[in-house]
Design a protein around this motif. Structure first.
Motif, mmCIF file in Angstrom:
data_model
loop_
_atom_site.group_PDB
_atom_site.id
_atom_site.type_symbol
_atom_site.label_atom_id
_atom_site.label_comp_id
_atom_site.label_asym_id
_atom_site.label_seq_id
_atom_site.Cartn_x
_atom_site.Cartn_y
_atom_site.Cartn_z
ATOM 1 N N ALA A 1 0.827 -1.208 0.000
ATOM 2 C CA ALA A 1 0.000 0.000 0.000
ATOM 3 C C ALA A 1 0.858 1.254 0.000
ATOM 4 N N SER A 2 2.054 1.157 0.586
ATOM 5 C CA SER A 2 2.971 2.298 0.636
ATOM 6 C C SER A 2 3.625 2.571 -0.707
ATOM 7 N N GLY A 3 3.463 1.644 -1.663
ATOM 8 C CA GLY A 3 4.093 1.779 -2.969
ATOM 9 C C GLY A 3 5.396 1.006 -3.087
ATOM 10 N N ILE A 4 5.905 0.497 -1.970
ATOM 11 C CA ILE A 4 7.152 -0.272 -1.980
ATOM 12 C C ILE A 4 6.945 -1.598 -2.703
ATOM 13 N N LYS A 5 7.906 -1.934 -3.538
ATOM 14 C CA LYS A 5 7.876 -3.223 -4.231
ATOM 15 C C LYS A 5 8.450 -4.299 -3.299
ATOM 16 N N SER A 6 7.732 -5.409 -3.200
ATOM 17 C CA SER A 6 8.144 -6.469 -2.288
ATOM 18 C C SER A 6 8.190 -7.816 -3.003
#
Length: 215
Positions: A31-36
């Motif tokens: 949701a934060s935009g970080i790719k995981s």
């Protein structure tokens, strides 16, 4: 059973039911935009009786070993509630849970279940990432007069921010398994390629740095 054996068994279980699922070549977006490269949903343990049995018995064993003076288990809302209830049943202990906020009706409770001032409490959590929600639960319990012995959780990322928050709050956490162990087992059992392990650890060490995505 040794802590290493527990860690390996739970890691294998979580991978087998895709409660922890690695996809380094097709990252998920938080949701934060970080790719995981990892997806984690420990609620899936509840729908697999064999895995659920491993996890809850491991939680009970860990609490007896690490927190022998525990008097009450308190689950985090909502993911920790079922695990706290099942583990409390195994240990024949009382349990309750802590809401994310006080109710806006009835008695306005944030802590559900009986909790007496001075009681020794262990918090049951499913997942530790940045530890924000877990520390908030600890603070609510402390404000209510509980003596929080620590947290027991199924899985931890071991992220720096989470470790710092736990240290700052002076709260102990013991996880059944961790990101490093699951990455190791995932490579051994061909869920991912061995060379992907370094990429996964790089993500864990600095989630905001996306250089791990490049092969």
């Amino acid at each position: 059973m040794s802590t290493d054996n527990i860690s390996r068994i739970v890691a294998k279980d979580l991978l087998a039911i895709k409660a922890v699922f690695f996809r380094p070549d097709e990252p998920f977006t938080w949701a934060s935009g970080i790719k995981s490269p990892v997806y984690c949903d420990n609620r899936l343990t509840l729908t697999s009786p064999a895995v659920r049995n491993d996890v809850e018995n491991a939680l009970a064993e860990t609490i007896k070993r690490e927190y022998p003076h525990a008097e009450v288990l308190m689950g985090t809302s909502t993911a920790g509630i079922a695990h706290a209830a099942i583990t409390a049943h195994i240990l024949d202990m009382p349990m309750g849970y802590v809401r994310s906020g006080a109710k806006d009706h009835g008695r306005g409770n944030q802590i559900e279940g009986r909790l007496e001032p001075g009681q020794k409490v262990v918090v049951v959590e499913d997942l530790i990432s940045t530890a924000g929600s877990a520390v908030e639960v600890v603070n609510v319990l402390r404000e209510a007069g509980a003596e929080v012995l620590g947290i027991v959780s199924i899985f931890t990322y071991g992220m720096k921010k989470g470790l710092e928050r736990l240290a700052e709050a002076k709260v102990k956490n013991v996880s059944l398994t961790n990101f490093d162990m699951i990455a190791e087992i995932a490579a051994q059992e061909n869920y991912i390629k061995p060379e992907d392990v370094k990429r996964l650890i790089a993500f864990r060490n600095n989630p905001s740095d996306e250089s791990w995505i490049k092969k």
